[in-house]
Design an enzyme around this catalytic site. Structure first.
Site, PDB file in Angstrom:
ATOM      1  N   SER A 242       0.855  -1.193   0.000  1.00 43.02           N
ATOM      2  CA  SER A 242       0.000   0.000   0.000  1.00 43.02           C
ATOM      3  C   SER A 242       0.888   1.239   0.000  1.00 43.02           C
ATOM      4  CB  SER A 242      -0.902  -0.008   1.225  1.00 43.02           C
ATOM      5  OG  SER A 242      -0.123   0.284   2.375  1.00 43.02           O
ATOM      6  N   LYS A 243       0.222   2.367  -0.110  1.00 44.52           N
ATOM      7  CA  LYS A 243       0.930   3.646  -0.232  1.00 44.52           C
ATOM      8  C   LYS A 243       1.947   3.868   0.875  1.00 44.52           C
ATOM      9  CE  LYS A 243      -2.061   6.934  -2.334  1.00 44.52           C
ATOM     10  NZ  LYS A 243      -3.212   7.624  -1.858  1.00 44.52           N
ATOM     11  N   ARG A 244       1.606   3.374   2.066  1.00 38.84           N
ATOM     12  CA  ARG A 244       2.539   3.687   3.151  1.00 38.84           C
ATOM     13  C   ARG A 244       3.866   2.939   3.006  1.00 38.84           C
ATOM     14  NH1 ARG A 244       2.166  -0.488   6.843  1.00 38.84           N
ATOM     15  NH2 ARG A 244       0.452  -1.780   6.086  1.00 38.84           N
TER      16      ARG A 244
END
Ligand code: GLU
Length: 474
Positions: A242-244
């Site tokens: 994911s983006k993180r």
């Protein structure tokens, strides 16, 4: 003779080409190439709000950058809606589908009931066998598949193995909505069939869809393509990427200065292996690739590994090819506009001369650009803080004397300037490094740069003497 292999990449346009999607595309591309077949591209643009022109372009752009070409024209799923409707009608006519007039309230009630009873099948079949004379007036029905109530639905997946669902747990799927639009499940089956797809290779988040799609294939009497559901990519911590964790879009990797060949090589090893080989040329990848060799467990994205691999590809790259990549990434980085304006025959030739030295020190094109700063820098140079600390009255005086020594070199080459510098160091009882470092600061504004003799050579006599004069004392 076996039928020619046809694979497809079927992205939904979400704004960018997802890095996981890029790997799916790569696997489809490799398999098609290996089997002498074709890879088709289908844009699943039925979600009209998200499917903007820009979102579609981002996917095409990403694939082109990765050099993953597709065969034939791009197929747009939305444009095939009439055909999808036609197949739904066909199922209706053959008695393998039915019109359902259940209201949203009734459906909600069924859902609640199923949930309370812990069942995954929620539709209670209320319109399955109803006489058409009972249909309420003025209501637009959905069309549902008359799915088998008993028995099993089985997918023989090339990666997941044999996967079995009990039909009693699978709902009568909606094929066509009340407004006449096809559902995703119907569209995929009809498109894959009409496009002659022989192998579906996609993320394992679609495994359950494979069961539902199999029921549609069966109802139509069509053969289901070979199925391969590949495990998704996870982040370094083991959770879904994911983006993180970092960038998700291929465009971001491009802007970070990765080479398409390096990213392809990195992606192919995410979930697929061939002995312990890490580096693959495109041809080696094609030759070695096979579906059953894809692992069943999720692969973890390792950013450091990608960077190291990219460094390897940069070092191995042909200098002219690297120059092309250097130029093409300028559109994607903040300093790009400035550098582009300064690209001309002279700076290109300087870059090429410096390339063997620059590429030894760069893991990304961004680092390569940063290393090449000295070529593009305007006089007087902006000296980095760390480098400025080395410019004391003593070193400035030294630079002045060194300049005089270098000025005497008329036949300016790496060898002659090196000889002059060694001579100078000896005469002044200094180590070469003690001379080279202030020289580097004056010529590049940095404490690190390509080898100092390369810098002297690339910049040429006039520019070097001028830069030295800028920093010299007295
Ligand atoms: N459009 C789907 C996605 O982007 C893929 C559908 C498929 O491969 O069958 O996840």
């Amino acid at each position: 003779m076996t039928d020619p292999v046809v694979t497809r990449f079927a992205p939904s346009p979400t704004g960018f080409l997802h890095i996981g999607g890029a790997r799916t595309a790569l696997f489809n591309w490799l398999y098609a190439k290996k089997r002498g077949g074709k890879m088709l591209l289908r844009i699943e643009d039925t979600d009209r709000e998200r499917s903007t022109e820009a979102a579609i372009l981002a996917i095409l752009d990403g694939l082109k950058w990765l050099e993953l070409d597709w065969d034939g024209e791009v197929i747009y799923q939305f444009s095939r809606a009439a055909r999808h409707r036609e197949v739904a009608e066909q199922l209706l006519a053959s008695g393998r589908a039915y019109r359902c007039y259940a209201t949203p309230e009734q459906l909600n009630e069924m859902r609640e009931k199923a949930r309370a009873a812990g069942k995954t099948r929620f539709y209670d079949g209320m319109w399955r066998d109803r006489d058409p004379s009972e249909t309420p007036a003025g209501m637009k029905p959905t069309i549902r598949l008359k799915a088998p109530l008993t028995g099993e639905t089985v997918i023989e997946d090339q990666i997941q193995g044999r996967v079995v669902w009990q039909n009693e747990n699978l709902d009568d799927l909606v094929l066509l909505r009340g407004d006449g639009t096809p559902t995703y499940m119907l569209a995929v089956v009809v498109d894959d069939h009409d496009m002659g797809v022989t192998h579906v290779i996609r993320g394992d988040d679609h495994l359950i869809n494979a069961a539902r799609q199999k029921q549609i294939y069966d109802a139509l009497g069509w053969d289901i393509p070979s199925m391969s559901h590949i495990p998704l990519i996870h982040g370094p911590d083991g959770s879904k990427l994911s983006k993180r964790h970092g960038a998700l879009g291929v465009d971001a990797y491009r802007a970070m200065g990765y080479l398409p060949a390096a990213l392809r090589n990195y992606l192919v090893r995410l979930g697929w292996s061939h002995g312990d080989q890490e580096i693959f040329s495109t041809q080696e990848m094609i030759d070695a690739f096979d579906l059953p060799a894809i692992g069943r467990s999720a692969a973890r994205f390792d950013f450091a590994k990608l960077e190291n691999l990219n460094g390897h590809y940069i070092r191995q790259a042909d200098d002219r090819e690297l120059l092309k990549q250097f130029e093409s990434v300028l559109d994607y980085v903040p300093e790009g506009v400035d550098l582009k304006a300064k690209l001309n025959d002279t700076t290109r030739a300087q870059l090429l001369r410096a390339m063997p030295s620059l590429k030894e020190r760069a893991k990304t094109l961004i680092e390569l650009i940063s290393g090449a700063y000295f070529i593009f820098a305007d006089r007087p140079l902006q000296i980095e803080a760390k480098a400025a600390a080395l410019l004391t009255p003593e070193t400035r005086a030294l630079i002045g004397r060194l300049r005089a020594a270098l000025e005497a070199v008329t036949d300016w080459r790496a060898e002659t300037t090196e000889a002059a510098m060694r001579n100078f160091a000896e005469q002044n009882n200094l180590k070469l490094g003690a001379v080279a470092q202030p020289l580097r600061v004056a010529l590049t504004g940095r404490t690190t740069s390509p080898g100092i003799f390369d810098v002297l050579d690339v910049l040429g006599r006039e520019e070097c003497l001028a830069r030295l004069a800028d920093q010299a004392a007295g």
